[in-house]
Design an enzyme around this catalytic site. Structure first.
Site, PDB file in Angstrom:
ATOM      1  N   LYS A  10       0.841  -1.207   0.000  1.00  0.00           N
ATOM      2  CA  LYS A  10       0.000   0.000   0.000  1.00  0.00           C
ATOM      3  C   LYS A  10       0.875   1.256   0.000  1.00  0.00           C
ATOM      4  O   LYS A  10       1.661   1.467   0.910  1.00  0.00           O
ATOM      5  CB  LYS A  10      -0.914  -0.015   1.235  1.00  0.00           C
ATOM      6  CG  LYS A  10      -1.739   1.256   1.441  1.00  0.00           C
ATOM      7  CD  LYS A  10      -2.687   1.118   2.643  1.00  0.00           C
ATOM      8  CE  LYS A  10      -3.420   2.424   2.957  1.00  0.00           C
ATOM      9  NZ  LYS A  10      -4.287   2.337   4.150  1.00  0.00           N
TER      10      LYS A  10
ATOM     11  N   ARG B 162      -7.833  -0.710   0.992  1.00  0.00           N
ATOM     12  CA  ARG B 162      -8.323  -1.938   0.354  1.00  0.00           C
ATOM     13  C   ARG B 162      -8.768  -1.687  -1.082  1.00  0.00           C
ATOM     14  O   ARG B 162      -8.739  -2.593  -1.919  1.00  0.00           O
ATOM     15  CB  ARG B 162      -9.430  -2.560   1.208  1.00  0.00           C
ATOM     16  CG  ARG B 162     -10.646  -1.718   1.376  1.00  0.00           C
ATOM     17  CD  ARG B 162     -11.504  -2.165   2.551  1.00  0.00           C
ATOM     18  NE  ARG B 162     -10.981  -1.679   3.819  1.00  0.00           N
ATOM     19  CZ  ARG B 162     -11.518  -1.955   5.012  1.00  0.00           C
ATOM     20  NH1 ARG B 162     -12.576  -2.725   5.103  1.00  0.00           N
ATOM     21  NH2 ARG B 162     -10.990  -1.468   6.114  1.00  0.00           N
TER      22      ARG B 162
ATOM     23  N   ASP C 128     -12.485   6.532   3.946  1.00  0.00           N
ATOM     24  CA  ASP C 128     -11.293   6.279   4.748  1.00  0.00           C
ATOM     25  C   ASP C 128     -10.855   4.806   4.682  1.00  0.00           C
ATOM     26  O   ASP C 128      -9.752   4.467   5.089  1.00  0.00           O
ATOM     27  CB  ASP C 128     -11.558   6.701   6.206  1.00  0.00           C
ATOM     28  CG  ASP C 128     -10.282   6.870   7.006  1.00  0.00           C
ATOM     29  OD1 ASP C 128      -9.196   6.903   6.385  1.00  0.00           O
ATOM     30  OD2 ASP C 128     -10.370   6.974   8.241  1.00  0.00           O
TER      31      ASP C 128
ATOM     32  N   LYS D 168     -10.641  12.124   8.747  1.00  0.00           N
ATOM     33  CA  LYS D 168     -10.181  11.642  10.052  1.00  0.00           C
ATOM     34  C   LYS D 168     -10.171  12.790  11.055  1.00  0.00           C
ATOM     35  O   LYS D 168     -10.038  13.947  10.652  1.00  0.00           O
ATOM     36  CB  LYS D 168      -8.740  11.118   9.924  1.00  0.00           C
ATOM     37  CG  LYS D 168      -8.595   9.799   9.216  1.00  0.00           C
ATOM     38  CD  LYS D 168      -7.137   9.373   9.186  1.00  0.00           C
ATOM     39  CE  LYS D 168      -6.952   8.052   8.472  1.00  0.00           C
ATOM     40  NZ  LYS D 168      -7.577   6.903   9.147  1.00  0.00           N
TER      41      LYS D 168
ATOM     42  N   GLU E  48      -9.733   3.291   2.252  1.00  0.00           N
ATOM     43  CA  GLU E  48      -9.216   3.472   0.892  1.00  0.00           C
ATOM     44  C   GLU E  48      -8.129   2.474   0.523  1.00  0.00           C
ATOM     45  O   GLU E  48      -7.940   2.161  -0.638  1.00  0.00           O
ATOM     46  CB  GLU E  48      -8.684   4.904   0.718  1.00  0.00           C
ATOM     47  CG  GLU E  48      -7.239   5.148   1.203  1.00  0.00           C
ATOM     48  CD  GLU E  48      -7.032   4.900   2.692  1.00  0.00           C
ATOM     49  OE1 GLU E  48      -8.015   4.992   3.445  1.00  0.00           O
ATOM     50  OE2 GLU E  48      -5.898   4.601   3.093  1.00  0.00           O
TER      51      GLU E  48
ATOM     52  N   ASP F  55      -3.009   9.880   4.088  1.00  0.00           N
ATOM     53  CA  ASP F  55      -4.392   9.443   4.271  1.00  0.00           C
ATOM     54  C   ASP F  55      -5.128  10.401   5.214  1.00  0.00           C
ATOM     55  O   ASP F  55      -5.054  10.262   6.434  1.00  0.00           O
ATOM     56  CB  ASP F  55      -4.407   8.012   4.831  1.00  0.00           C
ATOM     57  CG  ASP F  55      -5.833   7.485   4.991  1.00  0.00           C
ATOM     58  OD1 ASP F  55      -6.765   8.130   4.467  1.00  0.00           O
ATOM     59  OD2 ASP F  55      -5.993   6.418   5.619  1.00  0.00           O
TER      60      ASP F  55
ATOM     61  N   ASP G 276       1.377   6.074   5.719  1.00  0.00           N
ATOM     62  CA  ASP G 276       0.430   5.095   5.166  1.00  0.00           C
ATOM     63  C   ASP G 276       0.960   4.459   3.871  1.00  0.00           C
ATOM     64  O   ASP G 276       0.285   3.646   3.255  1.00  0.00           O
ATOM     65  CB  ASP G 276      -0.923   5.794   4.932  1.00  0.00           C
ATOM     66  CG  ASP G 276      -2.108   4.861   5.137  1.00  0.00           C
ATOM     67  OD1 ASP G 276      -1.916   3.789   5.726  1.00  0.00           O
ATOM     68  OD2 ASP G 276      -3.210   5.212   4.683  1.00  0.00           O
TER      69      ASP G 276
HETATM   70  N1  BES Z   1      -4.477   3.976   7.017  1.00  0.00           N
HETATM   71  C1  BES Z   1      -5.622   3.674   7.797  1.00  0.00           C
HETATM   72  C2  BES Z   1      -5.360   2.631   8.870  1.00  0.00           C
HETATM   73  C3  BES Z   1      -4.489   3.064  10.015  1.00  0.00           C
HETATM   74  C4  BES Z   1      -5.045   3.680  11.112  1.00  0.00           C
HETATM   75  C5  BES Z   1      -3.146   2.783  10.029  1.00  0.00           C
HETATM   76  C6  BES Z   1      -4.253   4.039  12.183  1.00  0.00           C
HETATM   77  C7  BES Z   1      -2.366   3.136  11.109  1.00  0.00           C
HETATM   78  C8  BES Z   1      -2.908   3.767  12.183  1.00  0.00           C
HETATM   79  C9  BES Z   1      -6.731   3.128   6.905  1.00  0.00           C
HETATM   80  O1  BES Z   1      -6.778   3.656   5.633  1.00  0.00           O
HETATM   81  C10 BES Z   1      -8.022   3.463   7.569  1.00  0.00           C
HETATM   82  O2  BES Z   1      -8.313   4.617   7.687  1.00  0.00           O
HETATM   83  N2  BES Z   1      -8.774   2.445   7.963  1.00  0.00           N
HETATM   84  C11 BES Z   1     -10.024   2.644   8.605  1.00  0.00           C
HETATM   85  C12 BES Z   1     -10.999   1.663   8.037  1.00  0.00           C
HETATM   86  C13 BES Z   1     -12.410   1.867   8.511  1.00  0.00           C
HETATM   87  C14 BES Z   1     -12.973   3.135   7.931  1.00  0.00           C
HETATM   88  C15 BES Z   1     -13.233   0.675   8.090  1.00  0.00           C
HETATM   89  C16 BES Z   1      -9.831   2.426  10.101  1.00  0.00           C
HETATM   90  O3  BES Z   1      -9.155   1.486  10.481  1.00  0.00           O
HETATM   91  O4  BES Z   1     -10.349   3.224  10.862  1.00  0.00           O
HETATM   92 ZN    ZN Z   2      -5.028   4.391   4.906  1.00  0.00          ZN
HETATM   93 MN    MN Z   3      -7.924   5.462   5.606  1.00  0.00          MN
END
Ligand code: BES
Ligand code: ZN
Ligand code: MN
Length: 498
Positions: free
Chosen positions: A265, A351, A347, A277, A349, A270, A288
């Site tokens: 990735k 995947r 968010d 966020k 994103e 992000d 990220d």
């Molecule tokens: N890049 C984030 C995941 C992340 C969060 C990595 C904190 C490291 C620290 C990812 O893109 C994300 O935002 N995931 C969301 C998914 C949710 C919306 C289903 C998450 O984990 O909150």
């Molecule tokens: Zn992310």
């Molecule tokens: Mn995200």
């Protein structure tokens, strides 16, 4: 830095400091006795008063005041002998190097009690520790550092060892450590210095240095290929920092076909997009792209080691930003494989961009796929920054990846991947949706990815916690960790030997 070995008497070795490894529960080694004698019984006295216990990473610096050639003797605890392994040595040595690095052009020497490790392992691990322990990201600081750099590390052996084993180990350690450092540097770069284009440039440089083929797919290529996921996520940035799909290829053996595919990735920032966020700690979302950085760096190391294997890699790189042009919750995206996805949260994103990269690389029919991504916050909640989470559709491959991780000192924990979890991301408006709710968030994210690779044996590594650390500890340092570069190189080496 020079990593070398000599056979002989520690009292004759010239170095700024001699590190003497000692076990907690074994005081019987000859080297310790010799050094203690030369220092007039200081070590034995410190042992007696329990100032030296031998606990892992405990460092006691003794000024030798001319009693031996080197100005300092640093007694380094290695923990209990029965618990000792390469990971313990890497960790303790990295801590020791970091502590001792007080001046420039530092020369260190090391002598170990009988550890049971091979010469090759000692050389590899000491090299990794020497490079990684003293790492810090200072590129944008104008103030000089208050510590120095390590110029030379000499391992002193009591008896003659096979020189070529040592040299091979040291070389291997150096290549992997430098790749890890590259991954750290790329991750630590803020997003204004690490755009998708910058990441592609970094990949170009790696390809040049390691003799890899590289190809960058641009936005118009993605349009032709129908990569709705990558295009959707990057929509808000298309005129400023357009997306790139970085493809790297390494051919180390005769014949066609790919033995291993790596996908990382490469989300350079992000913000969450329209599903924005909270601002607290949002600055950390510059990392990220750690999965992409690890992929690029590992490809470089695999090329440098000239492993007998064919490896292909894909890094989808983009920002995720809010903007009038941004993709929105409720949008339906048609992915590269033809599957449609309803966007519940912009968010989620990672995947979406990985789905296209996985689908695309799967067309090349690799024997196995490993992807790595800072994919879910749920992973950080579950495992903290100590352990990477993993999901697979193929247990033998999973076992290999875990083994590769263990010998790299990078811990991996497998999560279940039962089909029942898939119900969570069923959609009324598209084939699937990009969020499966809060329960088992790391599992549903991983299973979502599996929708795009058919039956190809695959392991997904969620490095959301492990790609980044908040303190210096062992070979890991503050900020980007370079995880899982060393795991990937070990895995490629294992697959090459099959
Ligand atoms: N890049 C984030 C995941 C992340 C969060 C990595 C904190 C490291 C620290 C990812 O893109 C994300 O935002 N995931 C969301 C998914 C949710 C919306 C289903 C998450 O984990 O909150
Ligand atoms: Zn992310
Ligand atoms: Mn995200």
């Amino acid at each position: 830095m020079e990593i070398k070995q000599i056979t002989g008497d520690i009292n004759k070795t010239e170095a700024d400091a001699i590190i003497l490894g000692v076990f907690e529960d074994d005081e019987t080694n000859d080297i310790e006795k010799d050094l203690d004698k030369a220092l007039g019984g200081t070590i034995a006295a410190l042992r007696k008063s329990k100032e030296i216990k031998g606990k892992s990473s405990e460092l006691t610096v003794i000024h030798t005041l001319g009693k031996i050639k080197s100005a300092k003797a640093a007694v380094l605890g290695l923990g209990k002998k029965k618990d000792f392994d390469a990971t313990k040595l890497r960790s303790a040595m990295a801590d020791a190097c970091r502590c001792l690095q007080r001046k420039n052009n530092l020369k260190l020497a090391l002598t170990l009690p009988d550890t049971g490790l091979t010469t090759y392992e000692v050389a590899r691990v000491v090299a990794e520790a020497a490079y990684l322990g003293g790492y810090s990201f200072r590129k944008h600081l104008t103030k000089a550092a208050d510590y120095g750099d390590l110029k030379c590390m000499t391992v002193i052996f009591k008896e003659k060892i096979e020189k070529s084993s040592f040299e091979m180990g040291a070389k291997r350690g150096e290549i992997v450590a430098q790749a890890t450092i590259l991954a750290r540097d790329l991750a630590n770069e803020p997003s204004n210095h690490m755009t998708p284009e910058d990441l592609a440039d970094a990949a170009h440089q790696v390809a040049r240095e390691s003799g890899l083929k590289i190809e960058i797919l641009e936005r118009r290529d993605m349009e032709k290929l129908g990569m709705g996921g990558l295009l959707g996520v990057s929509q808000a940035s298309k005129d400023i920092n357009p997306p790139k799909l970085i493809m790297m290829r390494y051919k180390g053996r005769e014949g066609e076909g790919w033995d291993l595919a790596l996908v990382g990735k490469g989300l350079t920032f992000d913000s969450g997009g329209v599903s924005i966020k909270p601002s607290e700690k949002m600055e950390e979302m510059k990392f990220d792209m750690s999965g992409g950085a690890a992929t690029i760096a590992a490809m470089g190391a695999i090329g440098k080691l000239k492993l007998d294997i064919n490896v292909i890699a894909a890094v989808p790189a983009t920002e995720n930003m809010p903007d009038g042009a941004a993709f929105k919750p409720g949008d339906v995206l048609k992915m590269f494989t033809g599957k449609t996805v309803e966007v519940i949260s912009t968010d989620a994103e990672g995947r979406l961009i990985l789905a296209d990269a996985l689908g695309y690389i799967n067309k090349e029919k690799p024997k196995v796929i490993v992807d790595m991504a800072t994919l879910t916050g749920a992973c950080v909640i579950a495992l903290g920054n100590i352990t990477t989470a993993a999901i697979t559709n193929n247990q033998p491959l999973m076992d290999k990846v875990i083994k590769a991780g263990t010998s790299a000192g990078e811990r991996i924990w497998q999560l279940p991947a039962y089909d029942e979890y898939r119900d969570q991301y069923k959609s009324d408006y598209a084939d699937i949706k990009n969020v499966g709710g809060r329960p088992a968030g790391t599992i549903t994210a991983g299973l979502f990815l599996s929708e795009f690779i058919g039956d190809t044996p695959w392991v997904h590594l969620d490095i959301a916690g492990t790609a980044w650390g908040d303190k210096d500890k062992g070979h890991l340092t503050k900020g980007g960790s370079g995880v899982p570069v060393a795991t990937l190189v070990n895995l490629a080496e294992m697959l090459a030997q099959e």
